[in-house]
Design a protein around this motif. Structure first.
Motif, mmCIF file in Angstrom:
data_model
loop_
_atom_site.group_PDB
_atom_site.id
_atom_site.type_symbol
_atom_site.label_atom_id
_atom_site.label_comp_id
_atom_site.label_asym_id
_atom_site.label_seq_id
_atom_site.Cartn_x
_atom_site.Cartn_y
_atom_site.Cartn_z
ATOM 1 N N ALA A 1 48.373 50.751 21.938
ATOM 2 C CA ALA A 1 47.170 50.096 22.442
ATOM 3 C C ALA A 1 46.301 51.088 23.204
ATOM 4 C CB ALA A 1 47.547 48.933 23.354
ATOM 5 N N VAL A 2 45.010 50.927 23.051
ATOM 6 C CA VAL A 2 44.053 51.763 23.767
ATOM 7 C C VAL A 2 43.567 50.962 24.969
ATOM 8 C CG1 VAL A 2 41.851 52.957 23.619
ATOM 9 C CG2 VAL A 2 43.361 52.899 21.632
ATOM 10 N N LEU A 3 43.830 51.477 26.143
ATOM 11 C CA LEU A 3 43.425 50.783 27.359
ATOM 12 C C LEU A 3 41.937 50.995 27.613
ATOM 13 C CD1 LEU A 3 46.435 51.687 29.651
ATOM 14 C CD2 LEU A 3 46.002 49.540 28.475
ATOM 15 N N PRO A 4 41.268 49.988 28.160
ATOM 16 C CA PRO A 4 39.851 50.172 28.478
ATOM 17 C C PRO A 4 39.715 51.137 29.642
ATOM 18 C CG PRO A 4 40.635 48.048 29.250
ATOM 19 C CD PRO A 4 41.750 48.657 28.480
ATOM 20 N N PRO A 5 38.550 51.725 29.780
ATOM 21 C CA PRO A 5 38.335 52.649 30.896
ATOM 22 C C PRO A 5 38.517 51.932 32.240
ATOM 23 C CG PRO A 5 36.517 52.763 29.316
ATOM 24 C CD PRO A 5 37.386 51.637 28.895
ATOM 25 N N ASP A 6 38.873 52.708 33.267
ATOM 26 C CA ASP A 6 39.131 52.129 34.591
ATOM 27 C C ASP A 6 37.890 51.470 35.179
ATOM 28 O OD1 ASP A 6 41.778 52.835 34.600
ATOM 29 O OD2 ASP A 6 41.424 54.767 35.591
ATOM 30 N N HIS A 7 36.708 52.005 34.882
ATOM 31 C CA HIS A 7 35.505 51.429 35.479
ATOM 32 C C HIS A 7 35.252 50.001 34.977
ATOM 33 C CE1 HIS A 7 33.721 52.900 31.684
ATOM 34 N NE2 HIS A 7 32.783 51.989 31.898
ATOM 35 N N VAL A 8 35.769 49.651 33.797
ATOM 36 C CA VAL A 8 35.599 48.289 33.293
ATOM 37 C C VAL A 8 36.386 47.317 34.173
ATOM 38 C CG1 VAL A 8 36.054 46.750 31.346
ATOM 39 C CG2 VAL A 8 35.164 49.047 30.935
ATOM 40 N N LYS A 9 37.610 47.692 34.506
ATOM 41 C CA LYS A 9 38.413 46.826 35.374
ATOM 42 C C LYS A 9 37.741 46.674 36.735
ATOM 43 C CE LYS A 9 42.835 46.320 37.667
ATOM 44 N NZ LYS A 9 44.113 46.913 37.978
ATOM 45 N N ASP A 10 37.216 47.779 37.269
ATOM 46 C CA ASP A 10 36.544 47.719 38.567
ATOM 47 C C ASP A 10 35.349 46.768 38.519
ATOM 48 O OD1 ASP A 10 38.392 49.521 39.566
ATOM 49 O OD2 ASP A 10 37.102 51.271 39.183
ATOM 50 N N ARG A 11 34.564 46.835 37.439
ATOM 51 C CA ARG A 11 33.394 45.966 37.316
ATOM 52 C C ARG A 11 33.804 44.496 37.219
ATOM 53 N NH1 ARG A 11 29.856 48.159 32.593
ATOM 54 N NH2 ARG A 11 28.852 46.168 32.961
ATOM 55 N N VAL A 12 34.860 44.234 36.453
ATOM 56 C CA VAL A 12 35.328 42.849 36.314
ATOM 57 C C VAL A 12 35.826 42.323 37.656
ATOM 58 C CG1 VAL A 12 37.124 41.407 35.253
ATOM 59 C CG2 VAL A 12 35.863 43.040 33.856
ATOM 60 N N MET A 13 36.599 43.123 38.357
ATOM 61 C CA MET A 13 37.124 42.682 39.656
ATOM 62 C C MET A 13 35.994 42.480 40.667
ATOM 63 S SD MET A 13 40.201 42.233 38.982
ATOM 64 C CE MET A 13 40.985 41.935 40.533
ATOM 65 N N ASP A 14 34.971 43.346 40.637
ATOM 66 C CA ASP A 14 33.820 43.159 41.516
ATOM 67 C C ASP A 14 33.109 41.844 41.203
ATOM 68 O OD1 ASP A 14 34.304 45.525 42.823
ATOM 69 O OD2 ASP A 14 32.817 46.688 41.675
ATOM 70 N N ARG A 15 32.953 41.538 39.916
ATOM 71 C CA ARG A 15 32.278 40.310 39.503
ATOM 72 C C ARG A 15 33.064 39.081 39.980
ATOM 73 N NH1 ARG A 15 28.552 38.280 35.637
ATOM 74 N NH2 ARG A 15 28.371 36.134 36.311
ATOM 75 N N ILE A 16 34.383 39.149 39.850
ATOM 76 C CA ILE A 16 35.216 38.037 40.316
ATOM 77 C C ILE A 16 35.061 37.870 41.822
ATOM 78 C CG2 ILE A 16 37.620 37.292 40.646
ATOM 79 C CD1 ILE A 16 38.238 38.540 37.914
ATOM 80 N N GLY A 17 35.040 38.989 42.544
ATOM 81 C CA GLY A 17 34.863 38.919 44.003
ATOM 82 C C GLY A 17 33.518 38.329 44.374
ATOM 83 N N GLN A 18 32.456 38.694 43.638
ATOM 84 C CA GLN A 18 31.129 38.141 43.912
ATOM 85 C C GLN A 18 31.105 36.637 43.648
ATOM 86 O OE1 GLN A 18 28.497 40.374 41.443
ATOM 87 N NE2 GLN A 18 28.724 42.268 42.629
ATOM 88 N N ASP A 19 31.704 36.210 42.541
ATOM 89 C CA ASP A 19 31.750 34.781 42.236
ATOM 90 C C ASP A 19 32.501 34.017 43.321
ATOM 91 O OD1 ASP A 19 30.361 35.237 39.943
ATOM 92 O OD2 ASP A 19 32.084 35.026 38.589
ATOM 93 N N TYR A 20 33.578 34.585 43.792
ATOM 94 C CA TYR A 20 34.376 33.919 44.823
ATOM 95 C C TYR A 20 33.591 33.836 46.137
ATOM 96 C CZ TYR A 20 38.384 32.569 47.629
ATOM 97 O OH TYR A 20 39.232 31.886 48.456
#
Length: 158
Positions: free
Chosen positions: A57-76
């Motif tokens: 499996a090819v893992l997505p770049p780390d910045h994608v995870k950071d962006r997703v986690m930031d978005r979740i934090g903003q929604d919360y």
């Protein structure tokens, strides 16, 4: 039939990957009932394919995870800043997130109460079907009696 030769032929891999013909799948399904060893082999093949997929499996770049986690934090944060009630009497519920874990969860647990409810519904359905059939037969019989009583047979003349 030599089961070892059948396993080594690669038919299990074809069936697991969906590459087998319908005849091959039917034959494999039939043989699985006769030879329980094929079920074990199928699980081994599934796990082997799953492990290969995870290894390659090819893992997505780390910045994608950071962006997703930031978005979740903003929604919360936005959810926490909302008033407790939106004027309609409805309260805001926190957002729900699905936990994604690699691997297959091969067990489904069901509460004993759900099982009892299911059995009760099956029994009730069978009782309703039986009573419907019985009442249908009674109505047919009564219709025959009414027709026979209202329209008597003419006497047979000799």
């Amino acid at each position: 039939m030599n089961i070892k030769t059948y396993i080594e032929s690669g038919i299990i891999e074809k069936c697991v990957l969906g590459l087998a013909t319908p005849e091959q799948e039917a034959e494999f399904h039939y043989l699985r009932e006769i030879y329980p060893m094929l079920n074990v082999e199928m699980e081994i093949v599934e796990l082997r394919i799953e492990n290969l997929l995870f290894e390659e499996a090819v893992l997505p770049p780390d910045h994608v995870k950071d962006r997703v986690m930031d978005r979740i934090g903003q929604d919360y944060q936005r959810w926490q800043e909302r008033p407790a009630s939106n004027g309609n009497g409805h309260t805001n519920k926190p957002p729900e997130y699905i936990s994604i874990k690699p691997g297959w969860n091969r067990q489904i647990t069901v509460s004993i109460w759900w099982r009892c409810a299911f059995i009760g519904m099956v029994v009730l359905t069978m009782a309703l079907a039986a009573s419907t059939w019985y009442l249908h037969k009674q109505v047919d019989h009564l219709q025959d009696v009414i027709i026979h009583n209202n329209y008597p047979q003419p006497p047979i003349s000799r």
